[in-house]
Design a protein around this motif. Structure first.
Motif, PDB file in Angstrom:
ATOM      1  N   LEU A 152       5.996  -2.728  -3.969  1.00  0.00           N
ATOM      2  CA  LEU A 152       7.315  -2.216  -4.408  1.00  0.00           C
ATOM      3  C   LEU A 152       7.517  -2.532  -5.909  1.00  0.00           C
ATOM      4  O   LEU A 152       7.878  -1.864  -6.647  1.00  0.00           O
ATOM      5  CB  LEU A 152       8.444  -2.657  -3.749  1.00  0.00           C
ATOM      6  CG  LEU A 152       9.712  -2.102  -3.805  1.00  0.00           C
ATOM      7  CD1 LEU A 152      10.043  -0.657  -3.996  1.00  0.00           C
ATOM      8  CD2 LEU A 152      10.814  -3.004  -2.905  1.00  0.00           C
ATOM      9  N   ILE A 162      10.061   0.897   2.032  1.00  0.00           N
ATOM     10  CA  ILE A 162      11.248  -0.034   2.145  1.00  0.00           C
ATOM     11  C   ILE A 162      11.597  -0.317   3.395  1.00  0.00           C
ATOM     12  O   ILE A 162      11.345   0.331   4.520  1.00  0.00           O
ATOM     13  CB  ILE A 162      12.190   0.564   1.218  1.00  0.00           C
ATOM     14  CG1 ILE A 162      12.518   2.128   1.551  1.00  0.00           C
ATOM     15  CG2 ILE A 162      11.637   0.460  -0.495  1.00  0.00           C
ATOM     16  CD1 ILE A 162      13.634   2.608   0.822  1.00  0.00           C
ATOM     17  N   ALA A 205      11.103  -4.591   0.211  1.00  0.00           N
ATOM     18  CA  ALA A 205      10.063  -3.923   0.669  1.00  0.00           C
ATOM     19  C   ALA A 205       9.615  -4.120   1.995  1.00  0.00           C
ATOM     20  O   ALA A 205      10.226  -5.005   2.735  1.00  0.00           O
ATOM     21  CB  ALA A 205       8.937  -4.728  -0.134  1.00  0.00           C
ATOM     22  N   ARG A 229       4.557  -5.955   1.645  1.00  0.00           N
ATOM     23  CA  ARG A 229       4.438  -4.897   0.452  1.00  0.00           C
ATOM     24  C   ARG A 229       5.183  -5.192  -0.647  1.00  0.00           C
ATOM     25  O   ARG A 229       5.392  -4.413  -1.545  1.00  0.00           O
ATOM     26  CB  ARG A 229       4.671  -3.628   1.200  1.00  0.00           C
ATOM     27  CG  ARG A 229       3.762  -3.204   2.257  1.00  0.00           C
ATOM     28  CD  ARG A 229       4.012  -1.765   2.640  1.00  0.00           C
ATOM     29  NE  ARG A 229       3.491  -0.544   1.772  1.00  0.00           N
ATOM     30  CZ  ARG A 229       3.759   0.406   1.991  1.00  0.00           C
ATOM     31  NH1 ARG A 229       4.108   0.938   2.999  1.00  0.00           N
ATOM     32  NH2 ARG A 229       3.138   1.316   0.896  1.00  0.00           N
TER      33      ARG A 229
END
Length: 90
Positions: free
Chosen positions: A20, A73, A12, A16
């Motif tokens: 994810l 990502i 991620a 985040r």
């Protein structure tokens, strides 16, 4: 028939990881695998392994998780495909 394991791994973007993880858990495949597991690892990495029963040569038709949005990502998703082999009893 053989068992095929599909592995999907992504890292991620900073901060985040939970997003994810939830994204990966919410993905619906075209059909249900025999088994599905979701893992998390340091550096906000997420791994999904699905197990399938497939006839030889049919493994290419198995559904896989897609790529998440690019901003979720840090690099392209890594994918691996494994087929079970018989274990020698010797």
């Amino acid at each position: 028939m053989s068992t095929v394991a599909l592995m999907w791994e992504a890292r991620a973007a900073d901060g985040r990881g939970n997003e994810l993880l939830e994204w990966a858990r919410s993905q619906v495949l075209a059909r249900e695998p025999v088994r599905r597991e979701v893992f998390r690892a340091p550096q906000d990495r997420v791994l999904v392994i699905t197990w399938w029963e497939a006839a030889e040569g049919v493994a290419a038709d198995l559904p896989e998780l897609p790529e998440p949005a690019a901003d979720l990502i840090t690099r392209a998703v890594h994918r691996w495909r494994f087929e079970s082999v018989e274990v020698d009893g010797g």
